[in-house]
Design a protein around this motif. Structure first.
Motif, PDB file in Angstrom:
ATOM      1  N   TYR A 335      59.111  13.937  35.669  1.00  0.00           N
ATOM      2  CA  TYR A 335      58.164  15.686  36.148  1.00  0.00           C
ATOM      3  C   TYR A 335      59.596  16.072  36.289  1.00  0.00           C
ATOM      4  O   TYR A 335      59.049  17.642  35.761  1.00  0.00           O
ATOM      5  N   GLY A 336      60.613  15.836  36.547  1.00  0.00           N
ATOM      6  CA  GLY A 336      61.999  17.277  35.796  1.00  0.00           C
ATOM      7  C   GLY A 336      61.318  18.074  34.783  1.00  0.00           C
ATOM      8  O   GLY A 336      61.614  19.093  34.580  1.00  0.00           O
ATOM      9  N   LEU A 337      61.591  16.930  33.912  1.00  0.00           N
ATOM     10  CA  LEU A 337      61.566  17.145  32.450  1.00  0.00           C
ATOM     11  C   LEU A 337      59.543  17.527  31.764  1.00  0.00           C
ATOM     12  O   LEU A 337      60.244  17.807  30.389  1.00  0.00           O
ATOM     13  N   LYS A 338      59.083  17.957  33.181  1.00  0.00           N
ATOM     14  CA  LYS A 338      57.307  17.944  32.599  1.00  0.00           C
ATOM     15  C   LYS A 338      56.969  17.483  31.644  1.00  0.00           C
ATOM     16  O   LYS A 338      56.167  17.556  30.583  1.00  0.00           O
ATOM     17  N   PHE A 339      57.032  15.751  31.848  1.00  0.00           N
ATOM     18  CA  PHE A 339      56.461  15.331  30.640  1.00  0.00           C
ATOM     19  C   PHE A 339      55.083  14.679  30.824  1.00  0.00           C
ATOM     20  O   PHE A 339      54.616  14.051  32.009  1.00  0.00           O
ATOM     21  N   ARG A 340      53.917  15.149  30.027  1.00  0.00           N
ATOM     22  CA  ARG A 340      52.951  15.322  30.615  1.00  0.00           C
ATOM     23  C   ARG A 340      52.154  14.240  30.689  1.00  0.00           C
ATOM     24  O   ARG A 340      51.634  13.807  31.278  1.00  0.00           O
ATOM     25  N   ILE A 341      52.578  12.516  30.184  1.00  0.00           N
ATOM     26  CA  ILE A 341      52.423  11.503  30.476  1.00  0.00           C
ATOM     27  C   ILE A 341      52.178  11.513  32.872  1.00  0.00           C
ATOM     28  O   ILE A 341      51.015  10.802  33.056  1.00  0.00           O
ATOM     29  N   PHE A 342      53.450  12.539  33.253  1.00  0.00           N
ATOM     30  CA  PHE A 342      53.185  12.616  35.063  1.00  0.00           C
ATOM     31  C   PHE A 342      52.287  13.570  35.397  1.00  0.00           C
ATOM     32  O   PHE A 342      51.652  12.874  36.088  1.00  0.00           O
ATOM     33  N   ILE A 343      52.627  14.396  34.402  1.00  0.00           N
ATOM     34  CA  ILE A 343      52.099  15.750  34.979  1.00  0.00           C
ATOM     35  C   ILE A 343      49.884  15.774  34.751  1.00  0.00           C
ATOM     36  O   ILE A 343      48.981  15.447  35.107  1.00  0.00           O
ATOM     37  N   GLN A 344      49.837  14.856  33.231  1.00  0.00           N
ATOM     38  CA  GLN A 344      48.496  15.112  32.745  1.00  0.00           C
ATOM     39  C   GLN A 344      46.982  13.869  33.572  1.00  0.00           C
ATOM     40  O   GLN A 344      46.450  14.421  33.819  1.00  0.00           O
ATOM     41  N   ILE A 428      47.471   4.031  27.373  1.00  0.00           N
ATOM     42  CA  ILE A 428      45.958   4.780  27.119  1.00  0.00           C
ATOM     43  C   ILE A 428      46.642   5.747  28.251  1.00  0.00           C
ATOM     44  O   ILE A 428      45.934   7.085  27.806  1.00  0.00           O
ATOM     45  N   LEU A 429      47.987   5.716  28.833  1.00  0.00           N
ATOM     46  CA  LEU A 429      48.216   7.012  30.075  1.00  0.00           C
ATOM     47  C   LEU A 429      48.823   8.430  28.719  1.00  0.00           C
ATOM     48  O   LEU A 429      48.215   9.125  28.951  1.00  0.00           O
ATOM     49  N   SER A 430      49.659   7.314  27.510  1.00  0.00           N
ATOM     50  CA  SER A 430      50.494   8.497  26.628  1.00  0.00           C
ATOM     51  C   SER A 430      48.862   8.992  26.327  1.00  0.00           C
ATOM     52  O   SER A 430      48.938  10.367  25.333  1.00  0.00           O
ATOM     53  N   ASP A 431      47.679   8.461  25.035  1.00  0.00           N
ATOM     54  CA  ASP A 431      46.873   9.609  24.414  1.00  0.00           C
ATOM     55  C   ASP A 431      46.150  10.046  25.162  1.00  0.00           C
ATOM     56  O   ASP A 431      45.959  11.234  25.148  1.00  0.00           O
ATOM     57  N   ALA A 432      45.696   9.708  26.521  1.00  0.00           N
ATOM     58  CA  ALA A 432      45.080  10.992  27.802  1.00  0.00           C
ATOM     59  C   ALA A 432      46.333  11.922  28.155  1.00  0.00           C
ATOM     60  O   ALA A 432      45.545  12.490  28.412  1.00  0.00           O
ATOM     61  N   GLN A 437      43.753  16.942  26.105  1.00  0.00           N
ATOM     62  CA  GLN A 437      42.762  16.005  26.536  1.00  0.00           C
ATOM     63  C   GLN A 437      42.742  16.017  28.441  1.00  0.00           C
ATOM     64  O   GLN A 437      43.396  17.052  28.935  1.00  0.00           O
ATOM     65  N   ALA A 438      42.482  15.412  29.080  1.00  0.00           N
ATOM     66  CA  ALA A 438      41.931  15.274  30.319  1.00  0.00           C
ATOM     67  C   ALA A 438      42.924  15.268  31.035  1.00  0.00           C
ATOM     68  O   ALA A 438      42.740  14.489  32.150  1.00  0.00           O
ATOM     69  N   GLY A 439      43.254  13.953  30.650  1.00  0.00           N
ATOM     70  CA  GLY A 439      44.246  12.745  31.467  1.00  0.00           C
ATOM     71  C   GLY A 439      43.357  11.539  32.139  1.00  0.00           C
ATOM     72  O   GLY A 439      42.412  12.004  32.211  1.00  0.00           O
ATOM     73  N   VAL A 440      44.140  10.294  32.294  1.00  0.00           N
ATOM     74  CA  VAL A 440      43.307   9.792  33.153  1.00  0.00           C
ATOM     75  C   VAL A 440      42.794  10.011  34.574  1.00  0.00           C
ATOM     76  O   VAL A 440      44.176  10.559  35.282  1.00  0.00           O
ATOM     77  N   ARG A 441      42.397  10.180  34.315  1.00  0.00           N
ATOM     78  CA  ARG A 441      41.722  10.149  36.580  1.00  0.00           C
ATOM     79  C   ARG A 441      41.702   9.061  37.182  1.00  0.00           C
ATOM     80  O   ARG A 441      40.106   7.873  36.435  1.00  0.00           O
ATOM     81  N   LEU A 452      41.788   1.617  32.322  1.00  0.00           N
ATOM     82  CA  LEU A 452      43.180   1.322  32.902  1.00  0.00           C
ATOM     83  C   LEU A 452      42.921   0.316  34.302  1.00  0.00           C
ATOM     84  O   LEU A 452      43.958  -0.476  34.637  1.00  0.00           O
ATOM     85  N   GLY A 453      42.045   0.469  34.762  1.00  0.00           N
ATOM     86  CA  GLY A 453      41.588  -0.316  35.931  1.00  0.00           C
ATOM     87  C   GLY A 453      41.547  -1.668  35.690  1.00  0.00           C
ATOM     88  O   GLY A 453      41.489  -2.258  35.897  1.00  0.00           O
TER      89      GLY A 453
END
Ligand SMILES: Nc1ncnc2c1ncn2[C@@H]1O[C@H](COP(=O)(O)OP(=O)(O)OP(=O)(O)O)[C@@H](O)[C@H]1O
Length: 893
Positions: A335-344, A428-432, A437-441, A452-453
């Motif tokens: 989160y500190g380095l703002k990786f989109r996999i976490f944020i998006q 999947i998380l990375s692509d999204a 991209q809208a990210g995984v909801r 992911l389910g």
């Protein structure tokens, strides 16, 4: 004369009054053991904080590494893009865009007039009009249509769209649209355009922009929409509707601001990097268990009453805490380095994946630990395992699925390998989490094979299965202690039968027999344990002094069968299977022995006689080959969990945790049986004082000398105030003073809490004499002699040793020795050196008073300066017996 130094004379009043007064009921329950073990592990981990911090900080290094790669990728693999406000040729290209579509008819005014109302209808009745077979198209494209009036309007829209990061990345070009009743041709020709730039950096932003699989998906949707639109527009029965609509697909550059084309290294690498990271703790988990296994710490804890299920639960929790700390650092740095996999992506989407996968890593570690006996081997293997997981599994998954056309079955089969499931989840998380991209909801989770389910489900089921495999492995593989189960134990009915307690069997069997009353069998602990009244063996068996040892051993057999001794060994044998073409070894052979309450039994024997094997069987380290033993009324065959509550064990080697202090070690064993609070503190304090380690109580075990470790090991066996104690060479390596001190402690302990039964193995005759009420001499796995020290000496020692020193030269020495030979014609010269002579004289030839008179009268005449006569020592008895037995190691059979 007492063997103890004066200052260690045993006073009854010295016995730990606190223990006698405040004796507590032991409670070997889950809660107490959980607390004890958890605290012990916590203490050890706290002391290893440096290596633990290093382990956990690996997450930070990993994220840092990926970040560095990103920076490097940006710097060296990016391309500057000049500003180009208007690359679209308005005169040729007309676009419909996903977000704000542009719709113009190039050839017919009527197109706009006639199609636009239809599109309005679509907005109104979307489901009806645009159903593409099974799915409503509008869901796929989600478009709202809006016509642009001019080239400028369209260009400025696209330009603005890019600047504000709107999703304006699709366009439709209508080349020819023939409307009903209008033009000569009756088909519609249109092209789909999408952005030709794969990944654009927008100036000042670090997030990449790219076109991916979703484009194709959307494009198909748009295409279907227009096909449907035209078909409807022209009407099914329209004469010009021949149902053909040509579709061409092409690429166009969209307008763009000056920026940098970006090579998205992070999106490429993060699945494999994060996959490695989440496995990084496995070697550590394996090592911790194998270390405790190798140093037989699991075995000793289990011998001292630890329930193994508590061990596994605490280990699981501890490993999970370590894993959670790793995740924490992972998240903080991510989160500190703002990786989109976490944020998006939704927080829960990745958290669930990582959280669930923690179980898989622990289960893998439990399984692997079952296969290794040595920490070193486990360490090497676990790195290979990591390599296989990191490179093997992920490469396999990537290779097989790289074209995106793998079937669901292929995905499912691959995901049977847990690391592939994780890798897929990360992909999947990375692509999204790409730009745009809208990210995984979390609300969109499903059991679709690319969702992911389904991956969560795979991981849950896999972790349960892996824990079951771990359980199985620990049951059937050698674990260094306890009984190994048959590989088919799950299918054997006996597995599901509750073992009948030996206590019940025993009592029922004995009821009909003529057995000695328990109280009769009990040694009077208030009397000197070495007094004659302890020679019950001879009294009970009616054996005379002259009876041979075989008879005495047979009498013990008869006595044991009908006694209620706390330790009863009946016909016990142990054969070690020979490895590598070596013959089998019979280490214990048909042994019968009973140890009474309040009795210390000294087991002597040469190396390899079978003493340790016997103690190991009795304390549950491994099973006997045949025969049985009853301890405190429970049979060792099936009731070890009960027996362990009554037993304290000090093994031949010190089984201690290097990082705990002496005090913490004793506290741990005390807590294991439910002692707590002031009682435990006093107990530990008193015991430390008695073994002379009070001053060293806060030192770590690794800082203890060999003798200090030995003393702590003995104290561990005593701390829980057990009814039965097994001591395997407890004083090895102790200096004479510590040795005597420990004897004192053991003598006192023997009398505590109503008396204890102790089996003590030793190579020190002095120790055996000092502590044992009875002594057994073992060789070749069998008892060769049995009785009190005095009886053994009188039974086996048929000679006196007579020695003297004489002065006056050789002539006088000769005359003196002739005089002795005259007195005792059957004497044998054992030694003669520099005037010192030692003779062996049959006891029957010696009348002590006559010998004394003779020496007093003649010592001046023969220049005898010093003389003495002594009984046979226990050592001599021992040597005599073991030599008779033909010495030494177990019997090869
Ligand atoms: N794990 C094992 N596998 C095979 N043989 C073994 C094993 N442990 C012991 N033995 C053999 O069993 C016999 C008895 O060994 P044990 O260790 O019980 O003797 P001991 O009387 O305790 O000897 P020591 O006084 O040296 O401790 C020996 O011949 C030994 O070689």
């Amino acid at each position: 004369m007492s063997i103890f130094p004066e200052n260690t004379q045993i006073e009854e009043g010295e016995i730990r009054a606190s223990l006698l007064k405040k004796r507590r009921k032991k409670q070997y329950n889950f809660k107490n053991q959980f607390k004890a073990l958890f605290q012990k592990n916590f203490r050890i981990e706290r002391k290893q904080k440096k290596s633990n911090i290093c382990q956990i900080m690996i997450a930070f290094y990993f994220i840092g590494l990926v970040y560095m790669l990103q920076v490097i990728g940006n710097k060296y693999a990016s391309v500057k893009v000049p500003e180009d406000k208007n690359p679209i040729k308005y005169s040729q290209d007309f676009l419909v865009n996903k977000a704000v579509p542009y719709l113009v008819n190039s050839e017919s005014e009527a197109f706009e007039e006639e199609l636009a109302p239809l599109i309005k209808d679509y907005e109104y009745e979307s489901g009806k009009l645009l159903t593409d077979g099974k799915k409503p198209v509008e869901k796929m494209i989600g478009m709202t249509l809006e016509a642009k009036e001019s080239k400028d309007q369209m260009d400025s829209y696209f330009y603005r769209s890019y600047s504000s990061n709107e999703n304006a990345n699709y366009g439709y070009l209508f080349k020819k649209v023939n409307l009903p009743g209008g033009a000569s041709q009756n088909n519609a020709e249109f092209s789909i355009y999408y952005n030709s730039t794969d990944a654009n950096y927008i100036e000042g932003e670090t997030t990449p922009y790219s076109v991916n699989g979703a484009t194709m998906f959307l494009r198909n949707g748009v295409n279907t929409f227009f096909r449907s639109a035209f078909a409807t527009l022209m009407g099914k029965d329209h004469p010009n509707n021949n149902g053909t609509h040509n579709l061409q697909i092409g690429r166009k550059n969209f307008p763009q601001k000056a920026g940098t084309t970006f090579f998205d290294l992070v999106r490429l690498l993060q699945p494999i990097y994060f996959c490695c990271l989440l496995h990084i703790m496995i070697p550590n988990f394996i090592r911790q268990i194998v270390r405790e296994k190798e140093h037989k710490l699991i075995a000793i804890m289990s011998m001292m009453g630890l329930k193994l299920k508590v061990y596994w639960v605490v280990n699981y929790l501890f490993n999970y805490i370590m894993f959670a700390l790793l995740l924490l650092v992972f998240y903080l740095s991510g989160y500190g380095l703002k990786f989109r996999i976490f944020i998006q992506n939704d927080f829960l989407s990745h958290f669930l994946l990582f959280f669930l996968y923690g179980n898989v890593t622990i289960a893998i570690a439990f399984i692997c630990a079952a296969f290794f006996a040595k920490e070193k081997t486990a360490r090497i293997f676990s790195f290979f395992l990591l390599l296989i997981i990191m490179v093997g599994a992920t490469t396999l998954f990537q290779q097989i699925t790289k074209n995106g056309d793998a079937s669901p079955i292929t995905y499912y089969l691959l995901e049977l390998i847990p690391s592939c499931a994780l890798f897929h989840g990360l992909q999947i998380l990375s692509d999204a989490s790409g730009i745009g991209q809208a990210g995984v909801r979390i609300a969109d989770l499903s059991l679709n094979y690319k969702n992911l389910g389904s991956i969560y489900l795979f991981i849950i089921v896999e972790s349960i299965a892996l824990f079951m495999v771990a359980y199985y492995c620990w049951q059937v593989l050698p674990k260094g202690f306890g009984n190994r189960k048959n590989p088919f134990f799950l299918f054997m009915p006996s597995t599901y039968k509750k073992a009948k307690k030996a206590k019940d069997i025993e009592l029922n069997e004995i009821e009909n027999d003529n057995y000695l009353n328990f109280e009769e069998n009990k040694i009077d602990i208030n009397e000197d344990s070495r007094s004659d009244n302890i020679d019950y063996l001879y009294t009970n068996s009616n054996a005379d002094e002259g009876d041979d040892e075989k008879f005495l051993i047979n009498s013990e057999k008869n006595r044991v069968m009908s006694s209620k001794d706390p330790i009863k060994i009946m016909d016990l044998s142990k054969i070690y299977k020979g490895k590598d073409n070596q013959p089998d070894v019979l280490a214990v052979n048909d042994l019968y022995l009973g140890i009474k309450n309040g009795e210390c039994f000294g087991l002597l024997g040469p190396n390899g006689a079978g003493k340790t094997t016997l103690i190991s069987i009795l304390s549950g380290l491994f099973p006997q080959t045949s025969g049985e033993a009853i301890i405190c009324g429970y049979n060792i065959k099936d009731s070890f969990s009960e027996i362990q509550k009554h037993v304290g064990v000090c093994c031949q080697d010190d089984r201690l945790w290097d990082d705990l202090t002496g005090e913490e070690t004793l506290e741990f064993y005390g807590k294991l049986c439910g002692f707590k609070g002031m009682f435990l503190k006093e107990q530990v304090h008193d015991l430390l004082e008695e073994i002379g380690l009070l001053d060293a109580k806060n030192k770590k075990i690794k800082e203890y000398s060999g003798g200090m470790k030995r003393r702590i090991s003995v104290a561990c066996a005593l701390i829980v105030d057990p009814e039965v104690i097994f001591l395997d060479e407890p004083t090895t390596g102790l200096d004479p003073s510590s040795k005597r001190n420990l004897w004192n402690v053991l003598t006192k302990a023997k009398k505590l809490s109503g008396g204890k039964s102790i089996i003590l193995t030793t190579h020190s005759m002095e120790e055996a004499e000092a502590l044992s009420d009875r002594i057994g001499i073992m060789a070749k796995g069998e008892l060769q002699a049995l009785g009190t020290s005095a009886k053994l000496k009188s039974n086996f020692g048929k000679f006196f040793k007579f020695s003297y020193s004489v002065s006056g030269g050789e002539q006088n020495e000769k005359i003196t020795s002739e005089h002795i030979k005259e007195m005792f014609p059957r004497c044998v010269l054992l030694n003669s050196i520099a005037g010192y002579y030692q003779f062996q004289i049959p006891k029957k030839d010696v009348v002590l008073s006559e010998l004394f008179d003779n020496m007093i009268k003649n010592s001046k005449k023969y220049n005898i300066t010093d003389w003495g006569i002594s009984q046979t020592t226990l050592e001599e008895v021992f040597l005599h017996i073991t030599n008779q037995a033909g010495l030494n190691d177990g019997v090869n059979i």
